[in-house]
Every structure is written in structure tokens, then in C-alpha cells.
Design a protein around this motif. Sequence first.
Motif, PDB file in Angstrom:
ATOM      1  N   LYS B 116     143.405 128.408 -18.814  1.00  0.00           N
ATOM      2  CA  LYS B 116     144.798 128.516 -19.240  1.00  0.00           C
ATOM      3  C   LYS B 116     145.016 127.670 -20.505  1.00  0.00           C
ATOM      4  N   TYR B 120     145.824 128.792 -24.422  1.00  0.00           N
ATOM      5  CA  TYR B 120     146.958 128.194 -25.147  1.00  0.00           C
ATOM      6  C   TYR B 120     146.478 127.636 -26.490  1.00  0.00           C
ATOM      7  N   GLU B 147     149.226 133.580 -15.260  1.00  0.00           N
ATOM      8  CA  GLU B 147     149.742 132.424 -15.998  1.00  0.00           C
ATOM      9  C   GLU B 147     149.452 132.503 -17.494  1.00  0.00           C
ATOM     10  N   ASN B 151     150.758 133.747 -23.234  1.00  0.00           N
ATOM     11  CA  ASN B 151     150.003 133.285 -24.401  1.00  0.00           C
ATOM     12  C   ASN B 151     149.060 134.363 -24.935  1.00  0.00           C
TER      13      ASN B 151
END
Lengths: 84, 201
Positions: B116, B120, B147, B151
Motif C-alpha cells: 500500500k 502511494y 485499499e 492511489n
Amino acid sequence: MEIVITFKLTHNAMKAKRKVLFDKLSAEIIPTPREISKECGFSLLFHDSTSEDVRDYLDTNELKFSKIYLRAVVEGERKYEENN
Amino acid sequence: MKKTIDTSGQACPKPVLMTKDALVENIDELVVVVDNPAAKENVSRFATKQGHTIKNIKDVGTKFEITILKGGNKEETEISAEEFNCAVLPSKGKTIFLSKNKVGEGDDELGQNLMKAFIYSLIEVKNTPSTIVFMNSAVRLCVEGAEALPNLQKLAESGVEMLVCGTCLNFFGIAEKLRVGNVSNMYDIATLLTSENTLTI
């Protein structure tokens, strides 16, 4: 306002992330910004909140954290301001 | 006598070579059309160095017209690509091959958080990848509720191509939940991975 929370321990960051995910808050785990710390680490980015609300939330849920930063874009550059 | 040459579309150092050849001819004035600033600099510098005079440089739309007054009579010199700073074309970004929904082995939750955070950070880095390929559990990053999805969508909007393994989406039963990228197949993915500058995570 964007709020960035730092943590002393990776475990604390992951625990806090689990909680914000569970509560469906507009927040995400990010690599700790270089401007704040050169060390590898996770931080939590709250997309639209206030330092007071975030502090309350973390305290109420007994989530350990290190520091609270306000993130703003000034003249095209990100600025981090520590909030105590 | 006046002559015009058009060097549009010619790769460096061709415009300089064409200019050199043209200046050997029996002319007084040479107009060189170039289609980029680097060629403008190189042709002007070459002409001046050879003892000719730059009469003027006109901006013509996206091109430039360099008018050279022939005057030089210097000895022939070798022209090398190095001398004329033939800029290397900015290389296409890397292809990132994600074969799982986490980074590394050890702890799944840590690995998923690292993935994650990695995605990002791709938004922030200077050399954004040109393509990201998702295979096996990595396809879970591209579906509704993931999640990393917001992005990845930002990256897609900024022009990063995303190829998502259709077999894998089908296997996990999440094909209809795909929210970013294009469904792709092994032939396209294999072609890409064997021909591009690939980074496997």
C-alpha cells in the motif's frame, strides 16, 4: 486539512490503521514523509480532519502515536508543521 | 544563391550533417528548418564554428528557420554525435511487475501495508513507471474496496498503463469488481515483460 500521524513502532502504526479502516475513516497508511523523518516507517494520513479530532480519536481508542503534523501545500511545496 | 533544407523529423546529429553537406554547395545563403530546440542550438553552433554567420532564427510555429550566411572557409572537421550533445531520448519508464498483493515474505499484514505504501510512493517519485502489471493475488489491488485502489486510479489518471491478469481475476471470482486498469492476457504481458525494463516486486 491533511493530518499526518507518526509512530514510534511499526506495530502501533498498523494497529491504528486497522482501526481507521474498521471505522471507515478517510485515512490511509503512507510511508513516513522524508520531510518528517529519514527513517523508514509508516505514518497515517488523514485526508480531511483537524489535529484536535485526530488526537481525540487516537486517545479515545488508546492508539499510541508519536507526533501530529499538519500538512499543507505552500507555493507548490508540501509543508509539515508539527502540532503539539 | 539561396537554398532551404528541412531537417524536420531527423534525429540528432542528422540536422548538423545535412547542414554541413548543404553548405558545401555553391550557395550564399542557407535556410535550415529544424523542429526542436536542441537541433536549433546544434545547427547554429556548427555554422558559427565553421565561420559562417547566423543571419537570423525565426520561430515558425513549432519549428525554427535558421538563416545562415555562408562565409566560412574552414577546413573540414569531423562531426561527432557527442560534440553536438545528442540528447538521449528520455527513456520510457519502467514496467513494474506485481505478482502478489504484498511486498516480500514474512508477515502478510506488514507485506500488505508495505505494498500500500509502495503504491502511494509511486505517485510521489520522479520516475513514475510506464506500466504496472498485476498477476496472481496482485489483481486484488485493483478491485472495488481495495485499499490501494484510489492511489492506483490516480496513477492511471496520470498516464500509467495498468495490465491486469484476466485469468487471475476470473480465478478469484472478482472480474466484475475490477475498477482500474485493463484486463490483459499472458501473451501481451509476456511480450511486455520480455521487452521492457522490468522491475519485479
